[in-house]
Design a protein around this motif. Structure first.
Motif, PDB file in Angstrom:
ATOM      1  N   PHE A  46       0.856  -1.184   0.000  1.00  0.00           N
ATOM      2  CA  PHE A  46       0.000   0.000   0.000  1.00  0.00           C
ATOM      3  C   PHE A  46       0.894   1.236   0.000  1.00  0.00           C
ATOM      4  O   PHE A  46       2.031   1.175   0.464  1.00  0.00           O
ATOM      5  N   PRO A  47       0.377   2.361  -0.512  1.00  0.00           N
ATOM      6  CA  PRO A  47       1.212   3.565  -0.531  1.00  0.00           C
ATOM      7  C   PRO A  47       1.591   3.982   0.886  1.00  0.00           C
ATOM      8  O   PRO A  47       0.800   3.840   1.814  1.00  0.00           O
ATOM      9  N   GLY A  48       2.798   4.490   1.019  1.00  0.00           N
ATOM     10  CA  GLY A  48       3.247   4.920   2.345  1.00  0.00           C
ATOM     11  C   GLY A  48       4.737   5.156   2.334  1.00  0.00           C
ATOM     12  O   GLY A  48       5.396   4.957   1.319  1.00  0.00           O
ATOM     13  N   ALA A  75       0.953   9.918   6.751  1.00  0.00           N
ATOM     14  CA  ALA A  75       0.200   9.000   5.890  1.00  0.00           C
ATOM     15  C   ALA A  75      -0.492   9.782   4.770  1.00  0.00           C
ATOM     16  O   ALA A  75      -0.440   9.394   3.594  1.00  0.00           O
ATOM     17  N   ALA A  76      -1.116  10.913   5.138  1.00  0.00           N
ATOM     18  CA  ALA A  76      -1.829  11.727   4.150  1.00  0.00           C
ATOM     19  C   ALA A  76      -0.859  12.298   3.122  1.00  0.00           C
ATOM     20  O   ALA A  76      -1.144  12.325   1.916  1.00  0.00           O
ATOM     21  N   ARG A  77       0.296  12.730   3.588  1.00  0.00           N
ATOM     22  CA  ARG A  77       1.294  13.302   2.665  1.00  0.00           C
ATOM     23  C   ARG A  77       1.817  12.244   1.691  1.00  0.00           C
ATOM     24  O   ARG A  77       1.904  12.472   0.479  1.00  0.00           O
ATOM     25  N   GLU A  78       2.154  11.064   2.223  1.00  0.00           N
ATOM     26  CA  GLU A  78       2.648   9.993   1.353  1.00  0.00           C
ATOM     27  C   GLU A  78       1.604   9.608   0.305  1.00  0.00           C
ATOM     28  O   GLU A  78       1.935   9.381  -0.854  1.00  0.00           O
ATOM     29  N   LEU A  79       0.347   9.539   0.732  1.00  0.00           N
ATOM     30  CA  LEU A  79      -0.739   9.185  -0.188  1.00  0.00           C
ATOM     31  C   LEU A  79      -0.834  10.219  -1.304  1.00  0.00           C
ATOM     32  O   LEU A  79      -0.991   9.876  -2.484  1.00  0.00           O
ATOM     33  N   PHE A  80      -0.715  11.481  -0.922  1.00  0.00           N
ATOM     34  CA  PHE A  80      -0.779  12.563  -1.899  1.00  0.00           C
ATOM     35  C   PHE A  80       0.418  12.501  -2.849  1.00  0.00           C
ATOM     36  O   PHE A  80       0.266  12.575  -4.071  1.00  0.00           O
ATOM     37  N   LEU A  83       0.145   8.915  -4.953  1.00  0.00           N
ATOM     38  CA  LEU A  83      -1.027   8.634  -5.794  1.00  0.00           C
ATOM     39  C   LEU A  83      -1.818   9.887  -6.177  1.00  0.00           C
ATOM     40  O   LEU A  83      -2.815   9.802  -6.887  1.00  0.00           O
ATOM     41  N   GLY A  84      -1.408  11.052  -5.694  1.00  0.00           N
ATOM     42  CA  GLY A  84      -2.106  12.293  -6.026  1.00  0.00           C
ATOM     43  C   GLY A  84      -3.458  12.440  -5.346  1.00  0.00           C
ATOM     44  O   GLY A  84      -4.238  13.324  -5.693  1.00  0.00           O
ATOM     45  N   VAL A  85      -3.754  11.568  -4.394  1.00  0.00           N
ATOM     46  CA  VAL A  85      -5.046  11.627  -3.702  1.00  0.00           C
ATOM     47  C   VAL A  85      -4.886  12.427  -2.410  1.00  0.00           C
ATOM     48  O   VAL A  85      -3.986  12.155  -1.613  1.00  0.00           O
ATOM     49  N   PHE A 150      -3.381   3.010   8.184  1.00  0.00           N
ATOM     50  CA  PHE A 150      -4.668   3.688   8.301  1.00  0.00           C
ATOM     51  C   PHE A 150      -5.555   3.313   7.126  1.00  0.00           C
ATOM     52  O   PHE A 150      -5.088   3.210   5.988  1.00  0.00           O
ATOM     53  N   LEU A 151      -6.827   3.118   7.420  1.00  0.00           N
ATOM     54  CA  LEU A 151      -7.815   2.980   6.349  1.00  0.00           C
ATOM     55  C   LEU A 151      -8.306   4.380   6.022  1.00  0.00           C
ATOM     56  O   LEU A 151      -8.541   5.187   6.933  1.00  0.00           O
ATOM     57  N   ALA A 152      -8.467   4.683   4.738  1.00  0.00           N
ATOM     58  CA  ALA A 152      -9.048   5.970   4.348  1.00  0.00           C
ATOM     59  C   ALA A 152      -9.891   5.759   3.108  1.00  0.00           C
ATOM     60  O   ALA A 152      -9.570   4.899   2.274  1.00  0.00           O
ATOM     61  N   LYS A 153     -10.970   6.502   3.020  1.00  0.00           N
ATOM     62  CA  LYS A 153     -11.837   6.424   1.839  1.00  0.00           C
ATOM     63  C   LYS A 153     -11.330   7.380   0.776  1.00  0.00           C
ATOM     64  O   LYS A 153     -10.998   8.517   1.082  1.00  0.00           O
ATOM     65  N   CYS A 154     -11.269   6.926  -0.446  1.00  0.00           N
ATOM     66  CA  CYS A 154     -10.865   7.810  -1.531  1.00  0.00           C
ATOM     67  C   CYS A 154     -11.968   8.855  -1.719  1.00  0.00           C
ATOM     68  O   CYS A 154     -13.128   8.492  -1.932  1.00  0.00           O
ATOM     69  N   PRO A 155     -11.649  10.149  -1.627  1.00  0.00           N
ATOM     70  CA  PRO A 155     -12.683  11.183  -1.745  1.00  0.00           C
ATOM     71  C   PRO A 155     -13.321  11.163  -3.138  1.00  0.00           C
ATOM     72  O   PRO A 155     -12.682  10.761  -4.110  1.00  0.00           O
ATOM     73  N   PRO A 156     -14.593  11.620  -3.217  1.00  0.00           N
ATOM     74  CA  PRO A 156     -15.269  11.662  -4.512  1.00  0.00           C
ATOM     75  C   PRO A 156     -14.484  12.517  -5.501  1.00  0.00           C
ATOM     76  O   PRO A 156     -13.804  13.452  -5.082  1.00  0.00           O
ATOM     77  N   LYS A 157     -14.606  12.196  -6.744  1.00  0.00           N
ATOM     78  CA  LYS A 157     -13.977  12.946  -7.852  1.00  0.00           C
ATOM     79  C   LYS A 157     -12.446  12.940  -7.800  1.00  0.00           C
ATOM     80  O   LYS A 157     -11.806  13.781  -8.413  1.00  0.00           O
ATOM     81  N   GLN A 158     -11.890  12.042  -7.027  1.00  0.00           N
ATOM     82  CA  GLN A 158     -10.426  11.893  -7.087  1.00  0.00           C
ATOM     83  C   GLN A 158     -10.130  10.475  -7.527  1.00  0.00           C
ATOM     84  O   GLN A 158     -10.765   9.539  -7.075  1.00  0.00           O
ATOM     85  N   GLU A 159      -9.163  10.362  -8.412  1.00  0.00           N
ATOM     86  CA  GLU A 159      -8.795   9.045  -8.927  1.00  0.00           C
ATOM     87  C   GLU A 159      -7.299   8.853  -8.706  1.00  0.00           C
ATOM     88  O   GLU A 159      -6.500   9.651  -9.191  1.00  0.00           O
TER      89      GLU A 159
END
Ligand SMILES: [Zn+2]
Length: 493
Positions: A46-48, A75-80, A83-85, A150-159
């Motif tokens: 998983f991304p991280g 975690a949020a920074r690595e995800l961004f 994966l750009g999310v 961490f589990l996180a939901k992919c926000p709407p309109k983001q891929e």
């Protein structure tokens, strides 16, 4: 007891769940790590990544404490970054273009993460990140991480999309579908990834977090057993091995009915006991210990054989190559394994390993090839961590290179299990690196000799400019092995 391994570094990872996915078998975004990465290159995960000093400075609301806040921020920074999310509050109105320029600001280092969030009036909320455990890398590697998941939901309109660099590819896949790919030997993964897929594959239920945390290893206790591939259990044991390695990997290859034990190498009682307990459990589940097999004679691979044999009641066969048996004095080899011999295990799934006499590191060195499953047990010919020493006392460089070539010629290899360190998910790349590294050394040594340098000490000083002086004594042994090969090849006198 851990003596010499380094302290794990803080890291965080995100298990991204797709919006509006089926809660009975949710889709997750999993990634393949780049082949180029030194740590778990080619693995599915998983991304991280590692926590930055700045992560603690970000605005995180509703976190129970500052440590958790920093982990969520990382975690949020690595995800961004990967994966750009962007899982963020206040960012709902950001357009795709605005997110891109934010990412660009971050990647280019124009603004640190925490300042960037402030600048755009964004903040993180702990409620968007569900903590599902922390896993510590076993001490068989110098690079170790204490990773919060961490589990996180992919926000709407983001891929999500893989941003080139640390990752090679990524895709949405159902948890059960991803796990099935691992079961089919199509990917290599580490225990926390597999655990997450199993937990999510049983559905997003009210007790999901509880199930995630039900394993001690999901709460920071170092896992002793690592299954990189079904039926191949790696059990690293602490051994007096060559630094920087501190552990030798014992492999427990098993079907539903039989069990092979490779290299129980630890001379330390508590390590022998831990291994014996693991074997006892496998036996209690209905398996018979078929044999103890030795890849070669070095002490860090045979140090626990006698104790294990005694533990198992004394009548277990110890099998090795005849050359290994000749050298061993304290360990008795009951059966000789021949080159190309096939060892078949009864039970489910049936397994077949072909022995390969691959001398060079040691005269009786054996590798074991499971052609059906793409597995090669490489002993000390290729290791997942540290380097392989060819010491002329019992090593031969020419044999070693031939052995590497033979290993290289095997079709469909997908994973290497070495005597030290984690599995290698990039087999051909790794073998090629080993071959070219040795040939490159040989070229520079030959050049030094042609320039009139003949003393191995001087050759080391000229050629091994990339190793620390502490390793010079070992490098000198390697130079002797290279010189011996060059003599055999008729290139030096
Ligand atoms: Zn060895």
């Amino acid at each position: 007891m851990e003596r010499t391994s380094t302290a794990p570094k803080d890291a965080a990872a995100v298990i991204l769940i797709r919006q509006d996915t089926d809660p009975n078998n949710p889709e997750v975004y999993w990634v393949k790590r780049s082949d180029k990465l030194a740590f778990l290159g080619g693995f599915h995960a998983f991304p991280g990544g590692q926590i930055d000093a700045d992560d603690a400075a970000a605005d995180v609301r509703n976190a129970p404490n500052s440590e958790t806040a920093a982990m969520i921020s990382g975690a949020a920074r690595e995800l961004f970054e990967e994966l750009g999310v962007l899982v963020i509050r206040g960012g709902e109105t950001l357009t795709k273009g605005q997110r891109e320029s934010l990412l660009d600001d971050l990647e280019s280092g124009r603004m640190p993460w925490s300042a960037l969030l402030d600048h755009y009036n964004l903040h993180l909320d702990a409620e968007d990140f569900t903590y599902v455990g922390r896993w510590v890398t076993p001490p068989f590697n110098a690079r170790r991480f204490d990773t919060w998941f961490f589990l996180a939901k992919c926000p709407p309109k983001q891929e999500p999309r893989v941003i080139a660099g640390e990752l090679a590819e990524g895709e949405w896949l159902t948890a059960r579908g991803a796990y099935a790919r691992w079961m089919r030997d199509e990917v290599v993964a580490v225990p926390p990834t597999l655990h997450a897929l199993r937990m999510l594959g049983a559905g997003v239920t009210p007790d999901l977090v509880e199930r995630f945390l039900s394993l001690r290893h999901a709460q920071g206790e170092v896992a002793r057993q690592i299954t990189f591939r079904p039926n191949y259990l790696c059990f690293p044991v602490r051994t007096p091995t060559r630094p920087p390695a501190t552990h030798t990997c014992c492999y427990l290859v098993h079907t539903s009915k039989e069990l092979l034990i490779f290299d129980p190498g630890s001379p330390y009682e508590e390590e022998q006991q831990a291994l014996a307990e693991c074997i006892d459990e496998m036996v209690a589940a209905g398996r018979r210990v078929r044999e103890i097999i030795l890849t070669h004679h070095h002490p860090d691979h045979v140090g626990g054989v006698n104790a294990l044999k005694t533990h198992l009641g004394g009548n277990v066969t110890v099998a090795a190559h005849e050359e290994t048996a000749k050298i061993l004095t304290d360990v008795h080899v009951d059966r000789f394994i021949q080159d190309n011999e096939i060892i078949s295990l009864d039970g489910e799934p049936p397994l077949q390993l072909q022995a390969m006499h691959t001398p060079g590191h040691a005269p009786g060195h054996l590798c074991f090839h499971d052609a059906q499953r793409g597995v090669l047990i490489t002993g000390d010919n290729i290791v997942g961590f540290g380097s392989v020493l060819i010491d002329p006392a019992d090593g031969k460089m020419r044999d070693y290179l031939n052995s590497l070539e033979r290993m290289r010629s095997l079709p469909n290899l997908s994973v290497l299990f070495g005597g030290h360190g984690p599995a290698v998910a990039t087999p051909y790349k790794k073998i090629d690196e080993y071959i070219s590294h040795r040939l490159e050394r040989e070229r520079t040594i030959l050049k030094a000799v042609q320039n009139g340098v003949t003393d191995p000490k001087e050759i080391v000083a000229q050629v091994y400019t990339d190793v620390s002086p502490k390793a010079y004594a070992m490098a000198e042994r390697a130079v002797m092995a290279h010189l011996e090969k060059l003599r055999e090849d008729g290139k030096v006198r």
